[in-house]
Design an enzyme around this catalytic site. Structure first.
Site, PDB file in Angstrom:
ATOM      1  N   ARG A  23      22.955  82.433  13.405  1.00 11.04           N
ATOM      2  CA  ARG A  23      23.579  82.677  12.095  1.00 11.04           C
ATOM      3  C   ARG A  23      22.626  83.341  11.112  1.00 11.04           C
ATOM      4  O   ARG A  23      23.038  83.909  10.121  1.00 11.04           O
ATOM      5  CB  ARG A  23      24.069  81.359  11.488  1.00 11.04           C
ATOM      6  CG  ARG A  23      25.111  80.645  12.311  1.00 11.04           C
ATOM      7  CD  ARG A  23      25.364  79.247  11.795  1.00 11.04           C
ATOM      8  NE  ARG A  23      24.127  78.481  11.909  1.00 11.04           N
ATOM      9  CZ  ARG A  23      23.836  77.401  11.185  1.00 11.04           C
ATOM     10  NH1 ARG A  23      24.674  76.957  10.275  1.00 11.04           N
ATOM     11  NH2 ARG A  23      22.701  76.761  11.363  1.00 11.04           N
ATOM     12  N   GLN A  47      10.453  82.300 -16.685  1.00  9.39           N
ATOM     13  CA  GLN A  47      11.168  83.564 -16.499  1.00  9.39           C
ATOM     14  C   GLN A  47      11.101  83.938 -15.024  1.00  9.39           C
ATOM     15  O   GLN A  47      10.112  83.660 -14.355  1.00  9.39           O
ATOM     16  CB  GLN A  47      10.528  84.660 -17.354  1.00  9.39           C
ATOM     17  CG  GLN A  47      11.241  85.995 -17.298  1.00  9.39           C
ATOM     18  CD  GLN A  47      10.725  86.964 -18.353  1.00  9.39           C
ATOM     19  OE1 GLN A  47      10.487  86.604 -19.495  1.00  9.39           O
ATOM     20  NE2 GLN A  47      10.567  88.218 -17.971  1.00  9.39           N
ATOM     21  N   HIS A  62      -2.117  94.301 -13.427  1.00 17.83           N
ATOM     22  CA  HIS A  62      -1.599  93.778 -14.691  1.00 17.83           C
ATOM     23  C   HIS A  62      -2.143  92.382 -14.930  1.00 17.83           C
ATOM     24  O   HIS A  62      -2.412  91.649 -13.986  1.00 17.83           O
ATOM     25  CB  HIS A  62      -0.062  93.721 -14.658  1.00 17.83           C
ATOM     26  CG  HIS A  62       0.566  95.059 -14.472  1.00 17.83           C
ATOM     27  ND1 HIS A  62       1.773  95.221 -13.836  1.00 17.83           N
ATOM     28  CD2 HIS A  62       0.164  96.310 -14.830  1.00 17.83           C
ATOM     29  CE1 HIS A  62       2.095  96.519 -13.819  1.00 17.83           C
ATOM     30  NE2 HIS A  62       1.116  97.188 -14.411  1.00 17.83           N
ATOM     31  N   LYS A  72       1.967  83.277 -11.902  1.00 17.55           N
ATOM     32  CA  LYS A  72       3.080  83.904 -11.181  1.00 17.55           C
ATOM     33  C   LYS A  72       3.146  83.357  -9.753  1.00 17.55           C
ATOM     34  O   LYS A  72       2.109  83.116  -9.127  1.00 17.55           O
ATOM     35  CB  LYS A  72       2.895  85.423 -11.089  1.00 17.55           C
ATOM     36  CG  LYS A  72       2.913  86.142 -12.404  1.00 17.55           C
ATOM     37  CD  LYS A  72       2.649  87.621 -12.213  1.00 17.55           C
ATOM     38  CE  LYS A  72       2.571  88.343 -13.540  1.00 17.55           C
ATOM     39  NZ  LYS A  72       2.133  89.734 -13.379  1.00 17.55           N
ATOM     40  N   HIS A 119      -3.007  91.124 -11.301  1.00  8.43           N
ATOM     41  CA  HIS A 119      -2.071  91.240 -10.189  1.00  8.43           C
ATOM     42  C   HIS A 119      -1.650  92.683  -9.995  1.00  8.43           C
ATOM     43  O   HIS A 119      -1.395  93.401 -10.955  1.00  8.43           O
ATOM     44  CB  HIS A 119      -0.836  90.379 -10.499  1.00  8.43           C
ATOM     45  CG  HIS A 119       0.124  90.301  -9.382  1.00  8.43           C
ATOM     46  ND1 HIS A 119       1.426  90.738  -9.498  1.00  8.43           N
ATOM     47  CD2 HIS A 119      -0.006  89.840  -8.121  1.00  8.43           C
ATOM     48  CE1 HIS A 119       2.045  90.529  -8.348  1.00  8.43           C
ATOM     49  NE2 HIS A 119       1.207  89.993  -7.500  1.00  8.43           N
ATOM     50  N   TYR A 132       9.338  87.433  -8.992  1.00  8.90           N
ATOM     51  CA  TYR A 132       8.206  86.756  -9.629  1.00  8.90           C
ATOM     52  C   TYR A 132       8.766  85.565 -10.400  1.00  8.90           C
ATOM     53  O   TYR A 132       9.608  85.749 -11.275  1.00  8.90           O
ATOM     54  CB  TYR A 132       7.565  87.609 -10.711  1.00  8.90           C
ATOM     55  CG  TYR A 132       7.058  88.971 -10.415  1.00  8.90           C
ATOM     56  CD1 TYR A 132       5.698  89.221 -10.520  1.00  8.90           C
ATOM     57  CD2 TYR A 132       7.909  90.034 -10.117  1.00  8.90           C
ATOM     58  CE1 TYR A 132       5.203  90.502 -10.323  1.00  8.90           C
ATOM     59  CE2 TYR A 132       7.417  91.305  -9.915  1.00  8.90           C
ATOM     60  CZ  TYR A 132       6.052  91.524 -10.018  1.00  8.90           C
ATOM     61  OH  TYR A 132       5.568  92.787  -9.823  1.00  8.90           O
TER      62      TYR A 132
END
Length: 188
Positions: A23, A47, A62, A72, A119, A132
């Site tokens: 499946r 978030q 970043h 993150k 990152h 993220y």
């Protein structure tokens, strides 16, 4: 779930057990109890972001100014990325060190990076999609970037995608104009 701390302190790789049959496949991509046992604290989710990229798209390096910082938990849900973590904590003995993990839709690894770490993601095939989980809502006044090709960091970027074809790096104008690590304000 297998958990491994990366060579950058404060960053971990999480490899879930996958259960497959005719499946499809089931896995636990994030489990609070396992996360807390490894990291030593809960993940405060504020978030969730989703990004899809063509092969060769390079996002980063970043970071979010620390404090407040942004942790993150990054998972590839389709395709493949090279996920790179860089220590940007000004007083860290491993300042400037980087480590990388291939995250993809086969091994389904995730990478967690603590506040103060930089990152970057390089898409290794067209249509690669990443999610993220973020500990801080997007706050542009705290955002920063460092040049992903800074020789002082020395990231070894792959030049061939997952399909064996050469990668052409594609960066945003902001990322292409990012300062070098030496320009980072280490008193922040």
């Amino acid at each position: 779930m297998e958990i491994r701390e990366l060579s950058v302190p404060g960053a971990w790789e999480f490899t879930p057990r996958q259960f497959g049959d005719d499946r499809g496949v089931f896995l636990e991509s994030f489990k609070a109890s396992e996360f807390e046992k490894a990291v030593g604290r809960p993940f405060d989710l504020r978030q969730v972001n989703v990004s899809t990229s063509a092969a060769g798209v390079l996002r980063g390096i970043h970071y979010t100014q620390n404090p407040p910082g942004q942790a993150k938990y990054v998972t590839c849900v389709r395709g493949a990325f090279l996920d790179v973590v860089v220590d940007l904590r000004p007083t860290s003995p491993t300042f400037g060190r980087w480590d990388a993990v291939v995250i993809d839709d086969e091994n389904r690894r995730s990478v967690y990076l603590s506040e103060g770490l930089g990152h970057a993601l390089l898409s290794l095939e067209d249509g690669s999609t990443v999610t993220y989980l973020c500990s801080l809502e997007y706050t542009p006044e705290f955002d920063g970037e460092i040049d992903a090709f800074d020789p002082a960091i020395g990231i070894e970027w792959p030049t061939v995608g997952r399909d064996g074809r050469p990668l052409t790096f594609n960066r945003s104008p902001k990322d292409a104009a990012a300062p070098l690590l030496a320009d980072l304000n280490r008193t922040r």
